[in-house]
Design a protein around this motif. Structure first.
Motif, mmCIF file in Angstrom:
data_model
loop_
_atom_site.group_PDB
_atom_site.id
_atom_site.type_symbol
_atom_site.label_atom_id
_atom_site.label_comp_id
_atom_site.label_asym_id
_atom_site.label_seq_id
_atom_site.Cartn_x
_atom_site.Cartn_y
_atom_site.Cartn_z
ATOM 1 N N ILE A 213 8.001 4.746 5.024
ATOM 2 C CA ILE A 213 8.737 3.510 4.761
ATOM 3 C C ILE A 213 8.300 2.466 5.771
ATOM 4 O O ILE A 213 8.292 2.729 6.977
ATOM 5 C CB ILE A 213 10.257 3.729 4.891
ATOM 6 C CG1 ILE A 213 10.727 4.862 3.962
ATOM 7 C CG2 ILE A 213 11.024 2.437 4.616
ATOM 8 C CD1 ILE A 213 12.126 5.359 4.265
ATOM 9 N N ALA A 214 7.921 1.294 5.303
ATOM 10 C CA ALA A 214 7.545 0.190 6.194
ATOM 11 C C ALA A 214 8.675 -0.819 6.232
ATOM 12 O O ALA A 214 9.214 -1.207 5.192
ATOM 13 C CB ALA A 214 6.260 -0.480 5.707
ATOM 14 N N GLU A 215 9.042 -1.229 7.455
ATOM 15 C CA GLU A 215 10.101 -2.218 7.636
ATOM 16 C C GLU A 215 9.555 -3.431 8.378
ATOM 17 O O GLU A 215 8.650 -3.316 9.201
ATOM 18 C CB GLU A 215 11.261 -1.631 8.444
ATOM 19 C CG GLU A 215 12.011 -0.514 7.755
ATOM 20 C CD GLU A 215 13.197 -0.036 8.583
ATOM 21 O OE1 GLU A 215 13.481 -0.661 9.631
ATOM 22 O OE2 GLU A 215 13.824 0.951 8.194
ATOM 23 N N PRO A 220 13.556 -2.684 5.032
ATOM 24 C CA PRO A 220 12.528 -1.907 4.336
ATOM 25 C C PRO A 220 11.958 -2.728 3.179
ATOM 26 O O PRO A 220 12.715 -3.268 2.369
ATOM 27 C CB PRO A 220 13.284 -0.683 3.817
ATOM 28 C CG PRO A 220 14.564 -0.653 4.592
ATOM 29 C CD PRO A 220 14.891 -2.073 4.914
ATOM 30 N N TYR A 221 10.633 -2.846 3.116
ATOM 31 C CA TYR A 221 10.060 -3.678 2.069
ATOM 32 C C TYR A 221 8.979 -2.986 1.238
ATOM 33 O O TYR A 221 8.585 -3.485 0.188
ATOM 34 C CB TYR A 221 9.492 -4.973 2.664
ATOM 35 C CG TYR A 221 8.296 -4.770 3.584
ATOM 36 C CD1 TYR A 221 7.001 -4.849 3.087
ATOM 37 C CD2 TYR A 221 8.465 -4.490 4.931
ATOM 38 C CE1 TYR A 221 5.910 -4.653 3.921
ATOM 39 C CE2 TYR A 221 7.380 -4.309 5.769
ATOM 40 C CZ TYR A 221 6.102 -4.388 5.261
ATOM 41 O OH TYR A 221 5.032 -4.182 6.091
ATOM 42 N N THR A 222 8.497 -1.832 1.672
ATOM 43 C CA THR A 222 7.549 -1.087 0.858
ATOM 44 C C THR A 222 7.530 0.360 1.301
ATOM 45 O O THR A 222 7.872 0.676 2.446
ATOM 46 C CB THR A 222 6.134 -1.703 0.953
ATOM 47 O OG1 THR A 222 5.284 -1.143 -0.064
ATOM 48 C CG2 THR A 222 5.499 -1.416 2.313
ATOM 49 N N VAL A 223 7.156 1.256 0.400
ATOM 50 C CA VAL A 223 7.075 2.682 0.730
ATOM 51 C C VAL A 223 5.775 3.256 0.178
ATOM 52 O O VAL A 223 5.187 2.722 -0.775
ATOM 53 C CB VAL A 223 8.268 3.477 0.156
ATOM 54 C CG1 VAL A 223 9.579 2.977 0.701
ATOM 55 C CG2 VAL A 223 8.271 3.439 -1.369
ATOM 56 N N TYR A 224 5.337 4.330 0.806
ATOM 57 C CA TYR A 224 4.175 5.076 0.311
ATOM 58 C C TYR A 224 4.640 6.486 0.007
ATOM 59 O O TYR A 224 5.251 7.151 0.851
ATOM 60 C CB TYR A 224 3.049 5.112 1.338
ATOM 61 C CG TYR A 224 1.837 5.890 0.864
ATOM 62 C CD1 TYR A 224 0.921 5.307 -0.006
ATOM 63 C CD2 TYR A 224 1.623 7.203 1.265
ATOM 64 C CE1 TYR A 224 -0.178 6.017 -0.461
ATOM 65 C CE2 TYR A 224 0.523 7.917 0.818
ATOM 66 C CZ TYR A 224 -0.376 7.325 -0.047
ATOM 67 O OH TYR A 224 -1.460 8.030 -0.500
ATOM 68 N N VAL A 225 4.351 6.958 -1.196
ATOM 69 C CA VAL A 225 4.801 8.270 -1.643
ATOM 70 C C VAL A 225 3.586 9.133 -1.973
ATOM 71 O O VAL A 225 2.715 8.722 -2.755
ATOM 72 C CB VAL A 225 5.708 8.144 -2.891
ATOM 73 C CG1 VAL A 225 6.171 9.521 -3.351
ATOM 74 C CG2 VAL A 225 6.907 7.257 -2.589
ATOM 75 N N THR A 233 1.603 3.217 -3.362
ATOM 76 C CA THR A 233 2.459 2.311 -2.616
ATOM 77 C C THR A 233 3.408 1.624 -3.590
ATOM 78 O O THR A 233 2.994 1.161 -4.651
ATOM 79 C CB THR A 233 1.621 1.256 -1.869
ATOM 80 O OG1 THR A 233 0.719 1.930 -0.975
ATOM 81 C CG2 THR A 233 2.507 0.324 -1.060
ATOM 82 N N ILE A 234 4.687 1.553 -3.225
ATOM 83 C CA ILE A 234 5.729 1.040 -4.121
ATOM 84 C C ILE A 234 6.494 -0.082 -3.422
ATOM 85 O O ILE A 234 6.843 0.039 -2.246
ATOM 86 C CB ILE A 234 6.725 2.159 -4.498
ATOM 87 C CG1 ILE A 234 5.993 3.308 -5.208
ATOM 88 C CG2 ILE A 234 7.852 1.622 -5.367
ATOM 89 C CD1 ILE A 234 6.851 4.543 -5.393
#
Length: 272
Positions: A213-215, A220-225, A233-234
């Motif tokens: 999770i990137a903040e 939090p504005y984007t996540v990588y799964v 990346t979402i």
């Protein structure tokens, strides 16, 4: 007017210098915008750190103010290009450099930001059909990603790993021992917190896969799964909320930072 401290970060220095040179030239934000083909609001947002400039933006401003690459140099310092990673990972690699906080979960492996070269190489070599040249490139890229932790203003990193990660054979005993010794060093980094989720904890949902999770300033504005054949990346808000809730639930089952460090140190002694 927002006061920008040029010593706060490289990005702040860029915003400060942009405004300073604009005022020295006697130009309004709208006048600068018309000369370089951007809106007045864009100039204002860059000057107040609400938007990131592009490479072209920096070069055009240098041309308008006749600065011979000054702003472009600051741009490269503030927003360095991401490492040459696989295409599916490029967006996330850029966020690792941009985010103010990273929250990571990995149930199977040491997170990429903390991997040693030998540990990373063994994992990457396992990909079916990969060539030696591709292995070298990907290992080099993964090592370059570490610069996110050692710049002038590194992000806070909150990393949660499963206890099984400390016991998983990866290559030889020496590879794992070296990796865990490095993990101990990273756990003592002033901006890194590593916590271990013990066996038996109620964190079953986390076993479905790793994610990050990137903040930016607490948001939090984007996540990588992680997924197969590769992760994604979402930036969809509803999915980000679900991932954040899952991360909080997993971290709630983790040991404290100090106890986790002791577990890692004990694991090092087992790999002899």
């Amino acid at each position: 007017m927002v006061d920008i401290d040029p010593e706060a970060s490289a990005a702040a220095r860029f915003a400060y210098e942009l405004r300073r040179h604009r005022l020295m030239a006697g130009l309004t934000q709208g006048q600068v915008g018309r000369r370089i083909g951007f809106s007045e609001s864009m100039i204002g947002m860059v000057e107040t750190l609400k938007r990131e400039p592009t490479e072209g933006f920096a070069r055009l401003c240098d041309r308008v103010f006749r600065l011979d690459g000054v702003l472009y140099g600051l741009y490269k310092e503030a927003w360095p290009p991401p490492p040459p990673v696989p295409e599916h990972f490029r967006d996330w690699a850029a966020e690792e450099l941009r985010a103010t906080t990273l929250r990571l979960w990995d149930p199977l492996l040491i997170p990429g930001l903390f991997q040693t070269e030998t540990y990373a190489r063994w994992i990457i070599e396992c990909a079916p059909g990969i060539t030696s040249e591709e292995v070298d490139q990907r290992v080099s890229s993964r090592m370059q990603r570490k610069r996110a932790l050692f710049g002038d203003d590194p992000p806070m990193v909150w990393s949660v790993i499963d206890e099984g990660v400390l016991c998983r054979p990866v290559g030889s005993t020496s590879i794992v021992r070296e990796q865990l010794e490095h993990l101990v060093e990273m756990a003592r980094h002033p901006k890194v917190t590593i916590q271990v989720v013990p066996y038996g904890a109620r964190a079953g949902a986390g076993l479905l896969g790793a994610f990050g999770i990137a903040e930016m300033r607490g948001i939090p504005y984007t996540v990588y799964v992680e997924s197969q054949p590769h992760g994604r990346t979402i930036d969809e808000r509803s999915l980000i909320t679900k991932i954040v809730n899952r991360y909080d639930a997993i971290r709630g089952e983790a040991h404290s930072q100090s106890l986790s460090l002791k577990m890692i140190e004990e694991a090092v002694r087992k790999w002899i």
